[in-house]
Design an enzyme around this catalytic site. Structure first.
Site, PDB file in Angstrom:
ATOM      1  N   HIS A 193     -23.541   6.543 -51.147  1.00 56.73           N
ATOM      2  CA  HIS A 193     -22.888   7.286 -52.226  1.00 56.73           C
ATOM      3  C   HIS A 193     -21.383   7.382 -52.074  1.00 56.73           C
ATOM      4  O   HIS A 193     -20.667   7.540 -53.057  1.00 56.73           O
ATOM      5  CB  HIS A 193     -23.540   8.655 -52.394  1.00 56.73           C
ATOM      6  CG  HIS A 193     -24.824   8.544 -53.141  1.00 56.73           C
ATOM      7  ND1 HIS A 193     -26.042   8.538 -52.523  1.00 56.73           N
ATOM      8  CD2 HIS A 193     -25.050   8.334 -54.451  1.00 56.73           C
ATOM      9  CE1 HIS A 193     -26.973   8.350 -53.434  1.00 56.73           C
ATOM     10  NE2 HIS A 193     -26.407   8.232 -54.605  1.00 56.73           N
ATOM     11  N   GLU A 434     -37.574   4.936 -59.079  1.00 56.23           N
ATOM     12  CA  GLU A 434     -36.813   4.568 -57.879  1.00 56.23           C
ATOM     13  C   GLU A 434     -37.655   4.684 -56.618  1.00 56.23           C
ATOM     14  O   GLU A 434     -37.141   4.683 -55.506  1.00 56.23           O
ATOM     15  CB  GLU A 434     -35.504   5.347 -57.778  1.00 56.23           C
ATOM     16  CG  GLU A 434     -35.605   6.822 -57.988  1.00 56.23           C
ATOM     17  CD  GLU A 434     -34.217   7.501 -58.016  1.00 56.23           C
ATOM     18  OE1 GLU A 434     -33.195   6.859 -57.735  1.00 56.23           O
ATOM     19  OE2 GLU A 434     -34.208   8.699 -58.292  1.00 56.23           O
TER      20      GLU A 434
HETATM   21  C1  PEP Z   1     -30.459   4.519 -57.716  1.00 58.46           C
HETATM   22  O1  PEP Z   1     -31.108   5.001 -56.791  1.00 58.46           O
HETATM   23  O2  PEP Z   1     -30.446   3.311 -57.987  1.00 58.46           O
HETATM   24  C2  PEP Z   1     -29.605   5.373 -58.546  1.00 58.46           C
HETATM   25  C3  PEP Z   1     -29.037   4.907 -59.634  1.00 58.46           C
HETATM   26  O3  PEP Z   1     -29.407   6.655 -58.138  1.00 58.46           O
HETATM   27  P1  PEP Z   1     -28.450   7.037 -56.911  1.00 58.46           P
HETATM   28  O4  PEP Z   1     -27.662   5.818 -56.532  1.00 58.46           O
HETATM   29  O5  PEP Z   1     -27.575   8.150 -57.368  1.00 58.46           O
HETATM   30  O6  PEP Z   1     -29.425   7.459 -55.860  1.00 58.46           O
HETATM   31 MG    MG Z   2     -31.351   7.139 -56.650  1.00 55.25          MG
END
Ligand code: PEP
Ligand code: MG
Length: 596
Positions: A193, A434
């Site tokens: 992130h 996911e």
């Molecule tokens: C993902 O997991 O692909 C997503 C878009 O959410 P994040 O990256 O915020 O976990």
């Molecule tokens: Mg995600």
């Protein structure tokens, strides 16, 4: 020493500046016994260190208030309070009276407190460990005369490159952009992130450097090239000049690409694809709206709460959501409910877990903390009056979770109605796919949700059991693995059969080759980093959906991600021609790509 450190290109851009080395870890303390006559002097040293630490904290607090707002600054109040705690001081003094040197006396007390708090039954107290650790590091650094490495306190105008072992998203959002112009970390990958945030903030970043913090002393100047993923230490004038030229030509390429921003994303054989943008921070709304995106496919709301001492109230959240919805003037805006946990931990307010990515995160935490969650739901229902808002739930694994959210949504509606507040009652509700569970069981959700969105960052992580933020595993993070492709295909089939909208909002969609594969798998909506909108539109308008479909069929039949990638690359080049971002890619991983 080799002056070029190679890592993962995590956020594009080239910057030059002095290194700001941040080693925010508890220093080693030698055992030191002092004679009785030295005790008063040691106690005085302790008092002076406490006073100096408080001064520093007040200073950092004021600076944070100035560039990040009063709520962020409040984080430091808890630490100031610890330094004003008479009992803590008395405990350390008592150790000094037993002939321990001030730093050892303090170290022992803090270790004991941290252990005690970490094991405490009350979550509120467990959450204080982070503050205790910060106070531990700050006071010890003063007592030991170590250089002051303060995370957020770099002077304005320093234009420094922050080099550190790992960064938290909360720290990243607090960085003063006038002070820090680039980020380099030992840990991390393109899908961690911190990388996603750095791209949102337009802050060049190279992650996964492994040992940069131990090889640098903090006195160097560096060139950071976030597009290629290198750090050049103490560059010569000629090297700086060369990087300036590169930065210039990158800017020109980007400007050239801008003409595709307004293009209608239709493939050469007439298939219309919708391109949305991912928005991580409300402040990004206007630039994302101007990127050529047809709406927001994913607004990550957790960055409103990570790093905050006090959670934003309903009005503050309402304003943040409405700002994004207004910026997109009637275009769809998919707002995802808080996805805290994993690597997105609030500075305080989250228990320590052995396996955070398999832990109490996202929808699990929101359902258990219903009052906290309903504040967000009420704010979303109110913001929905401003445009086409859709609510999306993260990390869903079972239909029960959706049903529980529907119950909370109806409570939120009643609460708003009781208050006479204006809101939209019928906001569409969708789920992120996911986890392998959600993908395999997508059919079980179909009748009770309004849309699906595939989060490939987590889907790859959970399918392949590869931590998305672990630099050592970056080459194993392969979105083209047959298992991942099959899960995407399965979700697509369910969505088509149930006539539900389906989007991909993971980083995969922002990558030209992967976008080609996704269109081939049947995806008709992609949500990408705002910076990538023009590029992905260029890809779409240049290729044929039919060619993408046959390339995807071939990739699905490939035995490994590497074979799938080779085939796709060949097919893609045949459609698109060769391009700089197609070279230098490593097999698998989102490691070596040129764009964000
Ligand atoms: C993902 O997991 O692909 C997503 C878009 O959410 P994040 O990256 O915020 O976990
Ligand atoms: Mg995600």
């Amino acid at each position: 020493m080799d002056r070029t450190f190679v890592g993962t290109p995590a956020s594009p851009g080239i910057v030059v500046g002095p290194v700001h080395l941040l080693r925010w870890e508890v220093p080693e303390v030698r055992h030191r016994i002092v004679g009785d006559e030295a005790i008063p002097e040691e106690i005085e040293r302790l008092h002076n260190a406490f006073a100096a630490a408080k001064d520093r904290l007040r200073h950092v607090r004021a600076r944070t208030a100035e560039h990040a707002g009063p709520e962020e600054a409040a984080i430091f109040d808890a630490q100031i309070a610890m330094l004003e705690d008479e009992t803590l001081l008395a405990e350390v003094e008592s150790n000094i009276r037993q002939n321990y040197g001030a730093e050892k006396a303090f170290d022992l007390v803090m270790l004991e407190h941290r252990q005690h708090f970490a094991r405490h039954a009350q979550a509120m107290l467990r959450e204080r460990v982070g503050d205790l650790t910060d106070v531990h590091i700050r006071v010890l650094s003063l007592l030991l005369g170590l250089p002051d490495h303060d995370p957020v306190d770099v002077p304005k105008g320093a234009h420094a490159i922050l080099v550190t072992h790992d960064l938290t998203p909360s720290l990243t959002v607090q960085l003063d952009r006038d002070a820090i112009v680039g980020i380099a970390t030992d840990a991390g990958t393109r899908t961690s992130h911190v990388a996603i945030l750095a791209r949102s903030l337009g802050l060049p970043a190279v992650l996964g450097l492994r040992d940069a913090t131990s090889r640098l002393t903090g006195t160097e100047r560096v060139v950071l090239d976030g597009s290629v993923g290198v750090l050049v230490v103490n560059p010569t004038e000629a090297e700086i000049e060369e990087y300036r030229r590169r930065a210039h030509s990158e800017a020109e390429e980007l400007a050239e690409l801008r003409q595709f921003a307004t293009a209608e994303p239709i493939t050469r054989d007439g298939v219309r694809i919708t391109i949305f943008a991912n928005v991580d921070l409300p402040e990004e709304a206007d630039s994302a709206a101007g990127s050529g995106a047809e709406g927001v496919g994913l607004m990550r709301t957790e960055f409103l709460v990570v790093g905050r001492a006090v959670n934003p109230d309903e009005d503050e959240q309402y304003r943040a959501y409405a700002r994004v919805v207004d910026a997109f003037g009637g275009r769809p805006v998919v707002i995802r409910t808080f996805d805290v946990g994993g690597d997105k931990l609030p500075a305080s307010g989250y228990p320590t877990e052995a396996n955070p990515f398999l832990g109490w995160r996202a929808i699990r935490m929101c359902l258990d903390e219903a009052e906290f969650f309903k504040v967000q739901l009420r704010a979303l229902l109110r913001a929905a009056l401003h445009g086409d808002v859709r609510i999306m739930l993260p990390l869903v694994v079972t239909l029960d979770e959706v049903r529980q959210v529907r119950t909370l949504l109806s409570e939120a509606r009643s609460e708003l109605a009781l208050r006479g507040a204006k809101f939209r009652p019928d906001v569409p509700l969708g789920v992120m796919v996911e986890t392998p569970a959600a993908a395999m069981a997508a059919d079980t959700f179909a009748a009770e949700v309004d849309f699906f969105s595939i989060g490939t960052n987590d889907l790859v992580q959970y399918t392949l059991a590869v931590d998305r933020g672990n630099a050592n595993l970056a080459s194993r993070f392969t979105p083209l693995h047959p298992a991942v492709l099959r899960l995407i295909q399965r979700t697509c089939e369910v969505a088509v059969a149930a006539d539900l909208e389906l989007c991909v909002c993971g980083e995969m969609a922002s990558e030209p080759l992967m976008a080609f594969a996704l269109i081939g798998l049947g995806l008709r909506q992609l949500s990408v980093a705002p910076r990538s909108v023009a590029l992905v539109k260029r890809v779409i308008t240049t290729v044929r959906a039919e060619a993408a479909a046959s390339a995807a069929t071939e990739a699905l039949a490939a035995p490994t991600a590497a074979v799938a990638e080779q085939g796709l690359r060949r097919r893609f080049i045949a459609e698109f021609g060769d391009a700089p971002f197609l070279r230098d890619r490593v097999a698998g991983g989102l490691a070596g790509s040129f764009v964000s």
